[in-house]
Design a protein around this motif. Sequence first.
Motif, mmCIF file in Angstrom:
data_model
loop_
_atom_site.group_PDB
_atom_site.id
_atom_site.type_symbol
_atom_site.label_atom_id
_atom_site.label_comp_id
_atom_site.label_asym_id
_atom_site.label_seq_id
_atom_site.Cartn_x
_atom_site.Cartn_y
_atom_site.Cartn_z
ATOM 1 N N TRP A 260 0.810 -1.228 0.000
ATOM 2 C CA TRP A 260 0.000 0.000 0.000
ATOM 3 C C TRP A 260 0.838 1.272 0.000
ATOM 4 O O TRP A 260 0.361 2.345 0.326
ATOM 5 N N THR A 269 -7.969 4.311 2.152
ATOM 6 C CA THR A 269 -7.588 3.321 1.141
ATOM 7 C C THR A 269 -6.555 2.354 1.702
ATOM 8 O O THR A 269 -6.627 1.139 1.484
ATOM 9 N N VAL A 270 -5.580 2.897 2.447
ATOM 10 C CA VAL A 270 -4.557 2.057 3.073
ATOM 11 C C VAL A 270 -5.208 1.104 4.074
ATOM 12 O O VAL A 270 -4.855 -0.083 4.149
ATOM 13 N N MET A 273 -6.845 -1.742 2.211
ATOM 14 C CA MET A 273 -5.838 -2.653 1.655
ATOM 15 C C MET A 273 -5.235 -3.547 2.740
ATOM 16 O O MET A 273 -4.961 -4.731 2.494
#
Length: 547
Positions: A260, A269-270, A273
């Motif tokens: 990531w 978003t991280v 992931m």
Amino acid sequence: MAGRVKKVAPKKKGAGYKMPAPIPTGEVIKDTLFKKEWRIGPSIGVGGFGEIYSACDHTIKTKGSDYPYAIKIEPHENGPLFVEINFYLRNANKDDIAKFMQSKKLTSLGMPTFFGKGSHECNGVTYRYLVMERFGKDVWSLFNESGKSFQPATVFQLGLQMLDVLEYIHSRGYVHADLKGANMLLGLKKTAKNQVYLVDFGLATRLKEDQPFSPDPKNAHNGTIEYTSRDAHLGEPTMRGDLEILGYNMLHWLTGELPWEKAIKQPKTVQTMKETFMKSVRSSIKSQFPNVPDALIKFFEYINSMKPKEVPDYKKCRKLFEDFLKNEGKTKNSTLDFASNKSKSPKKRVNKIVVEDVVDGSDKESDEPVKVKQNGDVPKKRGRKPKVNPDLDTENKVPETEKEIKKKAKRKSSEPAVLVKVKKTRLNPVVTPPARTNHNNISTQTSLEKTRHSSRLNASRHVSFDSPISEIVGEKSKDSVSINSSGDIFDDSFTIKEVKVKPKRKLLSTEEVIVKRVVRKKVAPAVKKGRSWKDSATIVNGRSPPK
């Protein structure tokens, strides 16, 4: 009347924190709590909310560059150093650290101690400071210097040392929440050069042992995004979260990257992931990083099996790391090797190759390989054909010098040429050499001269410059005698000249090539008086004598 001192406003940085104005070297800070005086030295680093200076005890005479302590300074308006000072006051007592080491039978622990704290005013600005032991390089700098890849044994050694520190912090009721290479420093003392210390407790959080796990959106995504645990992304740092952060660091040290990394500017978003990565951690690692040891995968699998408030099984985690080190022939106390895990590119080797090239005067081309001597050895395998400069193959032309050859274009390849094929061809002389005095050269005589001296010329054998060479006159023993050589014509007719040649063709090597050639001298066949062809051998050079 003395003028007023103008206050210097601290600079703002990052998340609204004010960066302190530079403190002049030699400034003396009085510690009212421990009743000591500290003298400020050169700056050694800048954090996210303050600056770090080297320091020494002002009452003790020291050398100009001897500063065994470090002082972290921040403006009073900031808060992280206040949190860190309180953590040190509660958990960095020397006696408490010694008791923990004794109970765990540890010879060293990467938990730093502190030597002073308080407030100081400089140029009208009030600062908060913390005095600590000074350490060496940080692991992140060493990681970058090694090409972003550590040896597997080094990674698990660091993991074991951090497990010990985390167990101590957790036993005191705190979590670190920001474990990373930049916060791991090597010891400077001779007895601690192989020990890594965990520092920067600005995000250290007290555990809520009596309360259930409750995410807090206000504190979501705290820490360093690359390594932040899934619990910290939700706003609730935990002990299992500290282990997860350690696992991400170890994965980064082994592989040089994290899945990531390209999305770190987008915390959500991280977070997504990481959730996907940890759901099937074994398949995720095997598909993306096939060389990661199984011990780290099992460590991640154990973290997945833990409950949010569960106390980690440190013995189980240690055994995973220690078993791996045992297979590698290492222990936790082995010397830390921060060399890169990436293979180094081979250095270019330049070997001298000697090529023996002989002009035999034949009209046919030969495909036989020429002998090549590499460092004195004659290889048996065959190689490529070099492109020989035709200007160097003439019989009556002086070869170029070594300096002139070196000025030509260099070959780019570093592969050594083992064997070279050269076509053996007859090359005509550039010009017919002029006749010397008393030199009976048929090709330069007129018809009148031929008639005038016909009787004398018929009494001896004539050799033109087109005569074939029956034998290579090269390096041979003095005692050896060949039946195919003619003493009256061919002795001292040829010389061996060594010339370094760099062909124009791009070969697989940058090696120097030495070509040996037989060069015909411009000499006339000597006519020995009083000697007849009957005195010579019956067959000379494969020809019968004239009848």
